[in-house]
Design a protein around this motif. Structure first.
Motif, PDB file in Angstrom:
ATOM      1  N   ARG A 144      27.386  77.202  24.439  1.00  0.00           N
ATOM      2  CA  ARG A 144      25.880  77.756  24.891  1.00  0.00           C
ATOM      3  C   ARG A 144      26.059  79.009  25.699  1.00  0.00           C
ATOM      4  O   ARG A 144      26.187  78.669  27.007  1.00  0.00           O
ATOM      5  CB  ARG A 144      25.123  76.481  25.603  1.00  0.00           C
ATOM      6  CG  ARG A 144      24.877  75.538  24.596  1.00  0.00           C
ATOM      7  CD  ARG A 144      23.857  74.521  25.131  1.00  0.00           C
ATOM      8  NE  ARG A 144      22.611  75.324  25.406  1.00  0.00           N
ATOM      9  CZ  ARG A 144      21.739  74.728  26.383  1.00  0.00           C
ATOM     10  NH1 ARG A 144      21.751  73.515  26.789  1.00  0.00           N
ATOM     11  NH2 ARG A 144      20.823  75.458  26.482  1.00  0.00           N
ATOM     12  N   THR A 146      25.510  83.551  26.424  1.00  0.00           N
ATOM     13  CA  THR A 146      24.709  84.832  25.728  1.00  0.00           C
ATOM     14  C   THR A 146      25.627  86.057  26.417  1.00  0.00           C
ATOM     15  O   THR A 146      26.287  85.814  27.378  1.00  0.00           O
ATOM     16  CB  THR A 146      23.326  85.096  26.231  1.00  0.00           C
ATOM     17  OG1 THR A 146      22.964  85.107  27.572  1.00  0.00           O
ATOM     18  CG2 THR A 146      22.338  84.044  25.434  1.00  0.00           C
ATOM     19  N   TRP A 163      26.543  81.554  30.674  1.00  0.00           N
ATOM     20  CA  TRP A 163      26.713  80.399  30.060  1.00  0.00           C
ATOM     21  C   TRP A 163      25.505  79.398  30.547  1.00  0.00           C
ATOM     22  O   TRP A 163      24.555  79.822  31.524  1.00  0.00           O
ATOM     23  CB  TRP A 163      28.049  79.582  30.725  1.00  0.00           C
ATOM     24  CG  TRP A 163      28.453  78.904  29.663  1.00  0.00           C
ATOM     25  CD1 TRP A 163      28.314  77.221  29.606  1.00  0.00           C
ATOM     26  CD2 TRP A 163      29.584  78.954  28.601  1.00  0.00           C
ATOM     27  NE1 TRP A 163      28.807  76.850  28.524  1.00  0.00           N
ATOM     28  CE2 TRP A 163      29.713  77.860  27.927  1.00  0.00           C
ATOM     29  CE3 TRP A 163      30.020  80.149  28.228  1.00  0.00           C
ATOM     30  CZ2 TRP A 163      30.691  77.876  26.889  1.00  0.00           C
ATOM     31  CZ3 TRP A 163      30.909  80.076  27.053  1.00  0.00           C
ATOM     32  CH2 TRP A 163      31.280  78.897  26.404  1.00  0.00           C
ATOM     33  N   ALA A 164      25.362  78.419  29.902  1.00  0.00           N
ATOM     34  CA  ALA A 164      24.263  77.559  30.254  1.00  0.00           C
ATOM     35  C   ALA A 164      24.428  76.902  31.506  1.00  0.00           C
ATOM     36  O   ALA A 164      25.627  77.216  32.092  1.00  0.00           O
ATOM     37  CB  ALA A 164      24.224  76.378  29.182  1.00  0.00           C
ATOM     38  N   GLU A 170      28.755  70.815  29.336  1.00  0.00           N
ATOM     39  CA  GLU A 170      27.911  69.986  28.165  1.00  0.00           C
ATOM     40  C   GLU A 170      28.765  69.943  26.966  1.00  0.00           C
ATOM     41  O   GLU A 170      28.337  69.086  26.186  1.00  0.00           O
ATOM     42  CB  GLU A 170      26.663  70.708  27.777  1.00  0.00           C
ATOM     43  CG  GLU A 170      26.688  72.183  27.141  1.00  0.00           C
ATOM     44  CD  GLU A 170      27.381  72.968  27.889  1.00  0.00           C
ATOM     45  OE1 GLU A 170      27.933  74.260  27.305  1.00  0.00           O
ATOM     46  OE2 GLU A 170      27.391  73.126  29.249  1.00  0.00           O
ATOM     47  N   SER A 171      29.734  70.832  26.967  1.00  0.00           N
ATOM     48  CA  SER A 171      30.551  70.711  25.747  1.00  0.00           C
ATOM     49  C   SER A 171      31.517  69.520  25.482  1.00  0.00           C
ATOM     50  O   SER A 171      31.985  69.261  24.366  1.00  0.00           O
ATOM     51  CB  SER A 171      31.645  72.041  25.774  1.00  0.00           C
ATOM     52  OG  SER A 171      32.439  72.071  26.870  1.00  0.00           O
ATOM     53  N   ASP A 174      29.837  67.141  23.380  1.00  0.00           N
ATOM     54  CA  ASP A 174      29.464  67.226  21.926  1.00  0.00           C
ATOM     55  C   ASP A 174      30.391  66.470  20.993  1.00  0.00           C
ATOM     56  O   ASP A 174      31.430  66.529  21.430  1.00  0.00           O
ATOM     57  CB  ASP A 174      29.478  68.845  21.633  1.00  0.00           C
ATOM     58  CG  ASP A 174      29.147  69.211  20.171  1.00  0.00           C
ATOM     59  OD1 ASP A 174      29.428  68.425  19.284  1.00  0.00           O
ATOM     60  OD2 ASP A 174      28.374  70.233  20.022  1.00  0.00           O
ATOM     61  N   SER A 327      28.119  81.683  19.416  1.00  0.00           N
ATOM     62  CA  SER A 327      27.031  81.412  20.446  1.00  0.00           C
ATOM     63  C   SER A 327      26.096  80.289  19.676  1.00  0.00           C
ATOM     64  O   SER A 327      25.378  80.777  18.938  1.00  0.00           O
ATOM     65  CB  SER A 327      26.329  82.552  20.873  1.00  0.00           C
ATOM     66  OG  SER A 327      25.429  82.249  21.786  1.00  0.00           O
ATOM     67  N   LEU A 328      25.969  79.507  20.554  1.00  0.00           N
ATOM     68  CA  LEU A 328      24.644  78.443  20.073  1.00  0.00           C
ATOM     69  C   LEU A 328      23.494  78.808  20.562  1.00  0.00           C
ATOM     70  O   LEU A 328      22.317  78.564  19.819  1.00  0.00           O
ATOM     71  CB  LEU A 328      25.149  76.760  20.443  1.00  0.00           C
ATOM     72  CG  LEU A 328      26.299  76.476  20.009  1.00  0.00           C
ATOM     73  CD1 LEU A 328      26.475  74.892  20.801  1.00  0.00           C
ATOM     74  CD2 LEU A 328      26.402  76.264  18.397  1.00  0.00           C
ATOM     75  N   ASP A 329      23.370  79.541  21.393  1.00  0.00           N
ATOM     76  CA  ASP A 329      21.914  80.033  22.198  1.00  0.00           C
ATOM     77  C   ASP A 329      21.647  81.385  21.418  1.00  0.00           C
ATOM     78  O   ASP A 329      20.290  81.800  21.449  1.00  0.00           O
ATOM     79  CB  ASP A 329      22.166  80.231  23.822  1.00  0.00           C
ATOM     80  CG  ASP A 329      22.379  78.913  24.683  1.00  0.00           C
ATOM     81  OD1 ASP A 329      22.170  77.967  23.775  1.00  0.00           O
ATOM     82  OD2 ASP A 329      22.545  79.021  25.649  1.00  0.00           O
TER      83      ASP A 329
END
Length: 377
Positions: A144, A146, A163-164, A170-171, A174, A327-329
């Motif tokens: 997460r 950008t 980053w988030a 958070e990773s 998962d 990138s998930l975001d």
């Protein structure tokens, strides 16, 4: 332009080699996870004796891998190491515990006691392996973050990668990352048992105990690995449409492709062949070592197989127009070996320096041999 592409390919492949060597050497961490389960004091002494002189090689390889990634793909380094810092801090902290434990564990009158240091080694062996697997899983399943190149011009805060808010924590939660994390852990435990079996100086009961460990941990590893392979081969990944302009060109554009990593294997037959051969070597080592009491060479087959599988995974993660850190975001921020690499001058200069790598490997082999000879004395 063609020279730059060749240099980028070369450095991703070389980093893959370093990553594969690191995973092979994790048998040291895997062996440490057995300390609490060993009731015989002699077995614990033999375990520490075989691993205690080799932990530096694992840590050194991790540092070299990080340094090579920093030099060849600096945007990955700043994004992952600098942004997902909670994940990497936990990994490095576990290795600090390892270094401290081997230094003070057996010293008379140590402050914390031997059992505490054994607990530290267990943490490094279990948590360290699992978190390294989580970090590698992000090559496939993303993170997460950008990337905004314009932030380089922001006075007082020229941070291009954001980053988030949990900064990589958070990773760890998962389930797909954890799947690979526990796969790496049980592979390391299996390889450690194979290494103990290979050491001809050990007692018959110690070898028998490790054959049982190969059976149990090898079975768990096989189930986890097959589950990870199924998830990976059916995963909808990203494929590069346009890279953006060099250097560090953003935004690029990417499209989702069902079964992307399966497509990568099929597009690169030599990678698929290495992957299948590596899996076959590991399974052969596990099965024969568990049931053939006259077979002691399993670590060689499993070590080579592990190297081939990990190298193949690195190839499908970065080659064939695949972002090696999706990138998930913001998919447009995904990192590829094209948009995240150093300048042609830097890559070219480092390529000349990399000529010494075979000599470094030869030196490691020499040091390893000396350690083995010292243990025999």
């Amino acid at each position: 332009m063609e020279e730059l592409i060749n240099l980028q390919n070369y450095w991703w492949l070389l980093n893959g080699v370093l990553g594969a060597v690191l995973v092979v050497l994790l048998f040291v961490q895997g062996g440490q996870t057995y300390l609490f389960s060993q009731r015989e004091a002699s077995h614990k002494t033999m375990t520490v004796g075989m691993l205690g002189r080799k932990w530096e090689l694992t840590f050194t390889t991790l540092v070299v891998f990080g340094g090579a990634m920093f030099a060849s793909f600096p945007l990955f380094y700043s994004t992952s190491f600098g942004g997902a810092y909670w994940l990497w801090i936990l990994i490095l902290f576990s290795f600090v515990l390892q270094a401290v434990s081997y230094e003070f564990r057996s010293k008379p009158g140590n402050l914390l006691g031997q059992r505490t240091y054994d607990a530290f080694l267990f943490i490094n062996g279990s948590v360290g392996c699992m978190l390294l697997g989580v970090a590698v899983a992000m090559f496939f399943f993303g993170g997460r973050f950008t990337v905004t190149m314009g932030n380089m011009l922001t006075p007082g805060n020229p941070v291009i990668s954001q980053w988030a808010s949990s900064h990589g924590f958070e990773s760890i939660f998962d389930w797909r990352n954890l799947l690979l994390g526990f796969t790496v852990l049980f592979l390391a435990r299996s390889n450690a048992a194979l290494y103990f079996i290979h050491n001809e100086r050990q007692t018959a009961d110690f070898v028998a105990a490790n054959r049982h460990r190969v059976l149990v941990n090898g079975a768990i590893f096989t189930v986890l690995f097959l589950a990870f392979a199924a998830v990976l081969l059916t995963y909808t990944g990203l494929e590069t449409v346009t890279e953006g302009e060099r250097m560090f060109g953003f935004p690029g554009s990417f499209e989702s492709v069902a079964g992307k990593y399966l497509s990568n294997f099929l597009a690169m037959p030599w990678v698929l062949a290495a992957f299948i051969l590596g899996v076959a070597f590991v399974l052969y080592a596990l099965i024969r070592s568990a049931f053939d009491t006259r077979f002691y060479a399993g670590i060689w087959f499993s070590g080579i197989g592990t190297f081939l599988v990990v190298l193949a995974l690195f190839c499908v993660a970065g080659f064939n127009d695949t972002p090696f850190l999706p990138s998930l975001d913001d998919p447009a921020s995904s990192l590829t070996i094209r948009n995240a690499s150093s300048t042609p001058f830097t890559l070219r200069t480092m390529a000349y320096v990399s000529i010494v790598v075979p000599f470094v490997i030869a030196y490691i082999a020499y040091v390893w041999k000396q350690m083995e000879n010292k243990e025999r004395d």
